[in-house]
Each structure stands twice: as C-alpha cells, then as structure tokens.
Design a protein around this motif. Structure first.
Motif, PDB file in Angstrom:
ATOM      1  N   PHE A 189      24.153 -16.489 -22.261  1.00 56.67           N
ATOM      2  CA  PHE A 189      25.340 -15.779 -22.976  1.00 56.67           C
ATOM      3  C   PHE A 189      25.126 -16.135 -24.886  1.00 56.67           C
ATOM      4  N   VAL A 190      24.477 -17.635 -24.675  1.00 59.46           N
ATOM      5  CA  VAL A 190      24.255 -17.570 -26.011  1.00 59.46           C
ATOM      6  C   VAL A 190      23.034 -17.041 -26.691  1.00 59.46           C
ATOM      7  N   VAL A 191      22.444 -16.593 -26.035  1.00 60.65           N
ATOM      8  CA  VAL A 191      20.638 -16.195 -26.143  1.00 60.65           C
ATOM      9  C   VAL A 191      21.203 -14.501 -26.450  1.00 60.65           C
ATOM     10  N   LEU A 192      22.410 -13.460 -26.094  1.00 61.16           N
ATOM     11  CA  LEU A 192      22.351 -12.547 -25.738  1.00 61.16           C
ATOM     12  C   LEU A 192      23.147 -12.320 -27.057  1.00 61.16           C
ATOM     13  N   ARG A 193      24.055 -13.573 -27.070  1.00 56.06           N
ATOM     14  CA  ARG A 193      25.239 -13.230 -28.680  1.00 56.06           C
ATOM     15  C   ARG A 193      24.106 -13.476 -29.939  1.00 56.06           C
ATOM     16  N   SER A 194      23.423 -14.583 -29.483  1.00 58.04           N
ATOM     17  CA  SER A 194      22.149 -14.502 -30.755  1.00 58.04           C
ATOM     18  C   SER A 194      21.571 -12.929 -31.447  1.00 58.04           C
ATOM     19  N   LEU A 195      21.338 -11.395 -30.451  1.00 54.47           N
ATOM     20  CA  LEU A 195      20.639 -10.668 -30.330  1.00 54.47           C
ATOM     21  C   LEU A 195      21.875 -10.061 -31.057  1.00 54.47           C
ATOM     22  N   GLY A 196      22.836 -10.302 -31.090  1.00 58.46           N
ATOM     23  CA  GLY A 196      23.401  -8.922 -31.482  1.00 58.46           C
ATOM     24  C   GLY A 196      24.166  -8.713 -30.628  1.00 58.46           C
ATOM     25  N   PHE A 197      24.251  -8.673 -29.375  1.00 59.84           N
ATOM     26  CA  PHE A 197      25.313  -8.348 -28.362  1.00 59.84           C
ATOM     27  C   PHE A 197      26.741  -8.920 -28.659  1.00 59.84           C
ATOM     28  N   THR A 198      27.855  -7.574 -28.593  1.00 62.17           N
ATOM     29  CA  THR A 198      28.873  -7.944 -29.085  1.00 62.17           C
ATOM     30  C   THR A 198      30.067  -7.785 -27.879  1.00 62.17           C
ATOM     31  N   ASP A 199      29.395  -7.710 -26.672  1.00 60.80           N
ATOM     32  CA  ASP A 199      30.849  -7.241 -25.423  1.00 60.80           C
ATOM     33  C   ASP A 199      30.134  -8.041 -25.212  1.00 60.80           C
ATOM     34  N   VAL A 200      30.044  -9.776 -24.179  1.00 61.80           N
ATOM     35  CA  VAL A 200      28.991 -10.237 -23.655  1.00 61.80           C
ATOM     36  C   VAL A 200      29.970 -11.109 -23.270  1.00 61.80           C
ATOM     37  N   ALA A 201      30.643 -10.805 -21.680  1.00 64.25           N
ATOM     38  CA  ALA A 201      32.044 -11.834 -21.403  1.00 64.25           C
ATOM     39  C   ALA A 201      31.891 -12.440 -20.149  1.00 64.25           C
ATOM     40  N   VAL A 202      31.486 -14.073 -19.535  1.00 66.05           N
ATOM     41  CA  VAL A 202      31.056 -14.332 -18.515  1.00 66.05           C
ATOM     42  C   VAL A 202      32.782 -14.743 -17.603  1.00 66.05           C
ATOM     43  N   TYR A 203      31.656 -14.250 -16.221  1.00 70.05           N
ATOM     44  CA  TYR A 203      32.762 -14.221 -14.843  1.00 70.05           C
ATOM     45  C   TYR A 203      32.901 -15.932 -14.807  1.00 70.05           C
ATOM     46  N   GLU A 204      34.069 -16.530 -15.188  1.00 70.59           N
ATOM     47  CA  GLU A 204      33.459 -18.219 -14.688  1.00 70.59           C
ATOM     48  C   GLU A 204      34.196 -18.547 -13.868  1.00 70.59           C
ATOM     49  N   GLY A 205      34.551 -18.366 -12.322  1.00 74.40           N
ATOM     50  CA  GLY A 205      34.431 -18.545 -11.542  1.00 74.40           C
ATOM     51  C   GLY A 205      33.161 -18.760  -9.973  1.00 74.40           C
ATOM     52  N   SER A 206      32.708 -16.960 -10.874  1.00 76.21           N
ATOM     53  CA  SER A 206      30.905 -16.930 -10.431  1.00 76.21           C
ATOM     54  C   SER A 206      31.503 -16.989  -9.803  1.00 76.21           C
ATOM     55  N   MET A 207      30.126 -16.907  -8.360  1.00 73.71           N
ATOM     56  CA  MET A 207      29.474 -16.595  -6.991  1.00 73.71           C
ATOM     57  C   MET A 207      30.757 -17.646  -6.545  1.00 73.71           C
ATOM     58  N   THR A 208      30.751 -18.984  -6.783  1.00 70.52           N
ATOM     59  CA  THR A 208      31.262 -19.740  -6.227  1.00 70.52           C
ATOM     60  C   THR A 208      32.928 -19.695  -5.653  1.00 70.52           C
ATOM     61  N   GLU A 209      33.958 -18.412  -6.888  1.00 64.38           N
ATOM     62  CA  GLU A 209      35.071 -18.313  -6.714  1.00 64.38           C
ATOM     63  C   GLU A 209      34.702 -16.913  -5.316  1.00 64.38           C
ATOM     64  N   TRP A 210      34.124 -15.802  -5.911  1.00 63.86           N
ATOM     65  CA  TRP A 210      34.060 -14.888  -5.548  1.00 63.86           C
ATOM     66  C   TRP A 210      33.430 -14.579  -3.831  1.00 63.86           C
ATOM     67  N   LEU A 211      32.987 -15.953  -3.672  1.00 59.93           N
ATOM     68  CA  LEU A 211      32.669 -15.741  -2.328  1.00 59.93           C
ATOM     69  C   LEU A 211      33.902 -16.380  -1.746  1.00 59.93           C
ATOM     70  N   ASP A 212      34.376 -17.318  -2.007  1.00 65.37           N
ATOM     71  CA  ASP A 212      35.419 -17.984  -1.173  1.00 65.37           C
ATOM     72  C   ASP A 212      37.137 -17.190  -1.490  1.00 65.37           C
ATOM     73  N   ALA A 213      36.908 -15.942  -2.239  1.00 66.07           N
ATOM     74  CA  ALA A 213      37.350 -15.038  -1.841  1.00 66.07           C
ATOM     75  C   ALA A 213      37.536 -13.639  -1.181  1.00 66.07           C
TER      76      ALA A 213
END
Length: 221
Positions: A189-213
């Motif tokens: 995320f930090v690298v892409l933002r530093s390169l000027g990508f403006t629409d970068v989001a993160v999935y907070e729960g990631s694979m742990t939450e995804w698999l639990d659901a």
C-alpha cells in the motif's frame, strides 16, 4: 510494538485498534497531530508500514516510511543507544478518517461481482497457489524490495513488475490489497501510494476473515 497497532481482541488479527487506543499510543510517544512521523523497523519496512497505514487511516496525514530499514540506515549513518525524553501529548482520535483506505468483506465481494477493481494478493507464491480470492493477481510484497539496499526498488523496476503481472499502471485504477492479517499488504500500500496510485484500498480482514466467512477462493492452475 507491532501488536499495539492491531486489535489483539479481534477474531481477525489484522483489525485496526480502536480510535482511543491509537490516540493513546501516539500521545504516549509524544506525537502531536501536526507532527511529521517517520516510521522504520529492521524487517524491510513491513511492520513500520503497518503503522503508517494505521496512522493514515486515523487521519494523521504527515506520516512517512523510511526507505530501507535500521540495518540499511546504519551502513551509512550513525546510530545511538540514547533514549530521547518524551513529553506525552493529548492526542484525541474519535473515528476513522473520511478517506481511510479501509474496505470490509462486503465491499470486496461487491468488487469481485462487478469487476473493474484490481485485487492484489501480497502474499508469497506458495500461499497464492494454494488459494486466493477470485480474480486476484499475486504481487508478493517482497518483490518490491531491493535485496541489496533493503529499500524499495526503483519506480521503473516496480512499473515493469506491475506490467509483467498484467496489473494496470493507470494511477487512478481502483485496487484492493489483501494478505492474511493486513501486515504485508501495508508495505505494498505505501509503495503504490508513493508512486502516485490514488485509489488503493486494503481489505482489513484479509484472508483470515474471508475464510472464516466461507468466502469463495480459487487455486492456481
């Protein structure tokens, strides 16, 4: 400490701590709301990047990641074992910032269904091949690190890597990053933002939450 900016009580280990917890953390470190923060660690920046993401999500705008880590720094510059005096501040945070780059499982599901958003899996190749989110492209966070300098690869090198993986390089391309517990994705995320990508989001729960659901996954061919 790394665990102080993750919610240890959550069933999804990558969940952000509460606003009050982050405010207390920054206040105890003597940080003011207008201060410049430079975060570093000794693991290529991945833990420090999680701190950067947390601070940004809670509205601290002037926070940066050291390019490299402590080991690379001390190869060129002096270090010290002196601990500076700290005057605590009253750092109050009430909620996430309006532009916090955090999305939940429902938003990821909607992105998968509608298309148009690039999903990036920042885990290693073995993890990705075992199972990943539908349509996700692998971009291991360590592939962005220069092994010699321990810092981030040049912008040209990152651009080439993205193009080779079929990842759009248009700076307005919507992207959602994930890993297992929202640590490794923070560096990407930090690298892409530093390169000027403006629409970068993160999935907070990631694979742990995804698999639990019982979320749908794919395996590599």
């Amino acid at each position: 400490p790394f665990d102080s900016y993750r919610d240890a009580a959550s069933t999804a280990p990558g969940t952000l701590p509460s606003p009050a917890a982050v405010g207390d953390l920054l206040g105890e470190a003597g940080v003011g709301s207008d201060d410049t923060i430079v975060a570093y660690d000794d693991t290529h920046g991945v833990f420090a990047a999680r701190f950067v993401l947390t601070a940004l999500a809670y509205g601290h705008e002037d926070v940066k990641l050291l390019d490299g880590d402590f080991s690379s720094w001390r190869q060129e510059y002096e270090t010290t074992d002196e601990v500076p005096p700290v005057e605590p501040t009253d750092y109050v945070i009430n909620t996430l910032a309006d532009d916090a780059p955090i999305v939940d499982r429902e938003a990821v599901e909607a992105a998968i269904d509608s298309g148009g958003t690039t999903l990036l899996d920042t885990r290693n190749e073995e993890e990705y091949e075992q199972r990943h989110l539908p349509g996700a492209i692998r971009l291991d966070w360590m592939e962005l690190v220069d092994e010699e300098t321990r810092g981030v690869k040049s912008g040209d090198a990152v651009e080439t890597l993205l193009a080779d993986r079929g990842i759009p390089t248009d700076r307005e391309t919507p992207m959602i990053l994930y890993c297992n517990t929202s640590r490794r994705l923070s560096h990407t995320f930090v690298v892409l933002r530093s390169l000027g990508f403006t629409d970068v989001a993160v999935y907070e729960g990631s694979m742990t939450e995804w698999l639990d659901a019982d979320g749908a996954t794919e395996a590599a061919d």
